[in-house]
Design a protein around this motif. Sequence first.
Motif, PDB file in Angstrom:
ATOM      1  N   ALA A  42       0.844  -1.196   0.000  1.00 52.85           N
ATOM      2  CA  ALA A  42       0.000   0.000   0.000  1.00 52.85           C
ATOM      3  C   ALA A  42       0.878   1.244   0.000  1.00 52.85           C
ATOM      4  CB  ALA A  42      -0.931  -0.018   1.202  1.00 52.85           C
ATOM      5  N   THR A  43       1.759   1.344  -0.976  1.00 51.71           N
ATOM      6  CA  THR A  43       2.748   2.428  -1.002  1.00 51.71           C
ATOM      7  C   THR A  43       2.139   3.812  -1.204  1.00 51.71           C
ATOM      8  OG1 THR A  43       3.166   2.095  -3.357  1.00 51.71           O
ATOM      9  CG2 THR A  43       4.566   0.893  -1.800  1.00 51.71           C
ATOM     10  N   GLU A  44       0.918   3.889  -1.681  1.00 46.86           N
ATOM     11  CA  GLU A  44       0.277   5.193  -1.865  1.00 46.86           C
ATOM     12  C   GLU A  44      -0.370   5.685  -0.572  1.00 46.86           C
ATOM     13  OE1 GLU A  44       0.646   7.012  -4.595  1.00 46.86           O
ATOM     14  OE2 GLU A  44       1.893   5.368  -5.316  1.00 46.86           O
ATOM     15  N   GLY A  45      -0.412   4.828   0.435  1.00 47.30           N
ATOM     16  CA  GLY A  45      -1.009   5.201   1.721  1.00 47.30           C
ATOM     17  C   GLY A  45      -0.036   5.969   2.590  1.00 47.30           C
ATOM     18  N   SER A  46      -0.425   6.169   3.818  1.00 51.66           N
ATOM     19  CA  SER A  46       0.410   6.894   4.773  1.00 51.66           C
ATOM     20  C   SER A  46       1.498   6.000   5.340  1.00 51.66           C
ATOM     21  CB  SER A  46      -0.439   7.425   5.920  1.00 51.66           C
ATOM     22  OG  SER A  46      -1.341   8.392   5.454  1.00 51.66           O
ATOM     23  N   SER A  47       2.476   6.631   5.925  1.00 51.58           N
ATOM     24  CA  SER A  47       3.545   5.913   6.612  1.00 51.58           C
ATOM     25  C   SER A  47       3.588   6.390   8.057  1.00 51.58           C
ATOM     26  CB  SER A  47       4.884   6.160   5.920  1.00 51.58           C
ATOM     27  OG  SER A  47       5.169   7.535   5.881  1.00 51.58           O
ATOM     28  N   LEU A  48       4.182   5.576   8.902  1.00 50.99           N
ATOM     29  CA  LEU A  48       4.395   5.967  10.296  1.00 50.99           C
ATOM     30  C   LEU A  48       5.806   6.512  10.426  1.00 50.99           C
ATOM     31  CD1 LEU A  48       2.871   2.887  12.136  1.00 50.99           C
ATOM     32  CD2 LEU A  48       1.814   5.115  11.764  1.00 50.99           C
ATOM     33  N   VAL A  49       5.966   7.597  11.166  1.00 44.25           N
ATOM     34  CA  VAL A  49       7.273   8.226  11.333  1.00 44.25           C
ATOM     35  C   VAL A  49       7.652   8.171  12.809  1.00 44.25           C
ATOM     36  CG1 VAL A  49       8.606  10.347  11.060  1.00 44.25           C
ATOM     37  CG2 VAL A  49       6.851   9.752   9.378  1.00 44.25           C
ATOM     38  N   PHE A  50       8.857   7.676  13.072  1.00 46.95           N
ATOM     39  CA  PHE A  50       9.354   7.510  14.433  1.00 46.95           C
ATOM     40  C   PHE A  50      10.633   8.315  14.631  1.00 46.95           C
ATOM     41  CE2 PHE A  50       7.083   3.637  13.430  1.00 46.95           C
ATOM     42  CZ  PHE A  50       6.406   3.332  14.591  1.00 46.95           C
ATOM     43  N   ARG A  51      10.729   9.026  15.736  1.00 42.13           N
ATOM     44  CA  ARG A  51      11.990   9.643  16.155  1.00 42.13           C
ATOM     45  C   ARG A  51      12.873   8.525  16.703  1.00 42.13           C
ATOM     46  NH1 ARG A  51      12.206  14.412  14.147  1.00 42.13           N
ATOM     47  NH2 ARG A  51      10.507  15.823  14.550  1.00 42.13           N
ATOM     48  N   PRO A  52      14.192   8.723  16.839  1.00 42.78           N
ATOM     49  CA  PRO A  52      15.092   7.636  17.251  1.00 42.78           C
ATOM     50  C   PRO A  52      14.682   6.887  18.513  1.00 42.78           C
ATOM     51  CG  PRO A  52      16.385   9.476  16.461  1.00 42.78           C
ATOM     52  CD  PRO A  52      14.946   9.947  16.519  1.00 42.78           C
ATOM     53  N   ASN A  53      14.335   7.572  19.599  1.00 45.47           N
ATOM     54  CA  ASN A  53      13.962   6.877  20.834  1.00 45.47           C
ATOM     55  C   ASN A  53      12.672   6.089  20.668  1.00 45.47           C
ATOM     56  OD1 ASN A  53      16.207   7.823  22.142  1.00 45.47           O
ATOM     57  ND2 ASN A  53      15.143   9.478  23.188  1.00 45.47           N
ATOM     58  N   ALA A  54      11.708   6.654  19.946  1.00 45.52           N
ATOM     59  CA  ALA A  54      10.443   5.957  19.716  1.00 45.52           C
ATOM     60  C   ALA A  54      10.663   4.736  18.828  1.00 45.52           C
ATOM     61  CB  ALA A  54       9.425   6.903  19.086  1.00 45.52           C
ATOM     62  N   TRP A  55      11.547   4.849  17.823  1.00 46.27           N
ATOM     63  CA  TRP A  55      11.859   3.715  16.945  1.00 46.27           C
ATOM     64  C   TRP A  55      12.476   2.570  17.751  1.00 46.27           C
ATOM     65  CZ3 TRP A  55      10.496   1.598  12.661  1.00 46.27           C
ATOM     66  CH2 TRP A  55      11.297   0.649  12.052  1.00 46.27           C
ATOM     67  N   THR A  56      13.426   2.896  18.625  1.00 50.49           N
ATOM     68  CA  THR A  56      14.066   1.887  19.462  1.00 50.49           C
ATOM     69  C   THR A  56      13.038   1.195  20.354  1.00 50.49           C
ATOM     70  OG1 THR A  56      16.149   3.097  19.433  1.00 50.49           O
ATOM     71  CG2 THR A  56      15.856   1.510  21.211  1.00 50.49           C
ATOM     72  N   SER A  57      12.146   1.958  20.951  1.00 51.23           N
ATOM     73  CA  SER A  57      11.101   1.389  21.805  1.00 51.23           C
ATOM     74  C   SER A  57      10.151   0.511  20.996  1.00 51.23           C
ATOM     75  CB  SER A  57      10.304   2.498  22.493  1.00 51.23           C
ATOM     76  OG  SER A  57      11.124   3.213  23.371  1.00 51.23           O
ATOM     77  N   PHE A  58       9.793   0.944  19.810  1.00 54.89           N
ATOM     78  CA  PHE A  58       8.898   0.182  18.938  1.00 54.89           C
ATOM     79  C   PHE A  58       9.527  -1.159  18.553  1.00 54.89           C
ATOM     80  CE2 PHE A  58       7.535  -0.747  14.504  1.00 54.89           C
ATOM     81  CZ  PHE A  58       6.192  -1.013  14.752  1.00 54.89           C
ATOM     82  N   VAL A  59      10.772  -1.137  18.104  1.00 49.76           N
ATOM     83  CA  VAL A  59      11.460  -2.368  17.709  1.00 49.76           C
ATOM     84  C   VAL A  59      11.620  -3.302  18.907  1.00 49.76           C
ATOM     85  CG1 VAL A  59      13.635  -3.310  16.819  1.00 49.76           C
ATOM     86  CG2 VAL A  59      12.597  -1.331  15.712  1.00 49.76           C
ATOM     87  N   SER A  60      11.967  -2.766  20.056  1.00 47.41           N
ATOM     88  CA  SER A  60      12.096  -3.587  21.270  1.00 47.41           C
ATOM     89  C   SER A  60      10.771  -4.251  21.629  1.00 47.41           C
ATOM     90  CB  SER A  60      12.578  -2.744  22.446  1.00 47.41           C
ATOM     91  OG  SER A  60      13.890  -2.306  22.231  1.00 47.41           O
ATOM     92  N   ALA A  61       9.676  -3.517  21.521  1.00 53.37           N
ATOM     93  CA  ALA A  61       8.360  -4.078  21.822  1.00 53.37           C
ATOM     94  C   ALA A  61       8.010  -5.197  20.851  1.00 53.37           C
ATOM     95  CB  ALA A  61       7.294  -2.985  21.792  1.00 53.37           C
ATOM     96  N   LEU A  62       8.359  -5.030  19.582  1.00 49.81           N
ATOM     97  CA  LEU A  62       8.130  -6.101  18.598  1.00 49.81           C
ATOM     98  C   LEU A  62       8.967  -7.336  18.939  1.00 49.81           C
ATOM     99  CD1 LEU A  62       8.108  -4.107  15.238  1.00 49.81           C
ATOM    100  CD2 LEU A  62       6.166  -5.269  16.314  1.00 49.81           C
ATOM    101  N   GLN A  63      10.218  -7.124  19.236  1.00 51.38           N
ATOM    102  CA  GLN A  63      11.114  -8.239  19.539  1.00 51.38           C
ATOM    103  C   GLN A  63      10.689  -8.978  20.806  1.00 51.38           C
ATOM    104  OE1 GLN A  63      14.852  -6.106  19.573  1.00 51.38           O
ATOM    105  NE2 GLN A  63      15.274  -6.636  17.435  1.00 51.38           N
ATOM    106  N   ASP A  64      10.162  -8.251  21.781  1.00 50.28           N
ATOM    107  CA  ASP A  64       9.735  -8.848  23.041  1.00 50.28           C
ATOM    108  C   ASP A  64       8.357  -9.490  22.959  1.00 50.28           C
ATOM    109  OD1 ASP A  64      12.094  -7.883  24.093  1.00 50.28           O
ATOM    110  OD2 ASP A  64      11.159  -6.208  25.154  1.00 50.28           O
ATOM    111  N   GLY A  65       7.681  -9.333  21.817  1.00 43.84           N
ATOM    112  CA  GLY A  65       6.351  -9.902  21.649  1.00 43.84           C
ATOM    113  C   GLY A  65       5.246  -9.104  22.316  1.00 43.84           C
ATOM    114  N   ARG A  66       5.534  -7.845  22.668  1.00 46.65           N
ATOM    115  CA  ARG A  66       4.517  -7.011  23.308  1.00 46.65           C
ATOM    116  C   ARG A  66       3.526  -6.432  22.315  1.00 46.65           C
ATOM    117  NH1 ARG A  66       7.717  -2.708  25.868  1.00 46.65           N
ATOM    118  NH2 ARG A  66       9.551  -3.564  24.852  1.00 46.65           N
ATOM    119  N   LEU A  67       3.856  -6.482  21.021  1.00 46.14           N
ATOM    120  CA  LEU A  67       2.955  -6.007  19.960  1.00 46.14           C
ATOM    121  C   LEU A  67       2.677  -7.172  19.019  1.00 46.14           C
ATOM    122  CD1 LEU A  67       4.684  -2.638  19.071  1.00 46.14           C
ATOM    123  CD2 LEU A  67       2.712  -2.979  20.543  1.00 46.14           C
ATOM    124  N   ARG A  68       1.458  -7.427  18.759  1.00 50.53           N
ATOM    125  CA  ARG A  68       1.088  -8.527  17.849  1.00 50.53           C
ATOM    126  C   ARG A  68      -0.013  -8.061  16.941  1.00 50.53           C
ATOM    127  NH1 ARG A  68       4.399 -12.927  18.064  1.00 50.53           N
ATOM    128  NH2 ARG A  68       5.378 -12.947  20.043  1.00 50.53           N
TER     129      ARG A  68
END
Length: 68
Positions: A42-68
Motif C-alpha cells: 500500500a505504497t500510496e497510503g500513509s507511513s508511520l514516522v518515528f523519532r530515534p527513541n520511539a523507533w528503538t522502543s517500537f522495535v524492542s516491543a516487537l522483539q519482546d512480543g509485546r505487539l502482535r
Amino acid sequence: MPSTPSSEAQTWFKSSHSGGNTTECVEAAHLGEATAIRDSKATEGSSLVFRPNAWTSFVSALQDGRLR
C-alpha cells in the motif's frame, strides 16, 4: 506519533525481516533524524514516522512480543 504521506522523493527499502513472505512486507526510509515505515503493498497510503527513541522502543516491543 505523526504520519506522513508516502513520497517517491524518499528512498524506501524493504525490511530485511520481510524475507520471501509476500503477506508481511514492510518498507522503511531514513529521514534524517527519523525513520518512516509503510506497508509495501500500500505504497500510496500513509507511513508511520518515528523519532530515534520511539523507533528503538517500537522495535524492542516487537522483539519482546509485546505487539502482535
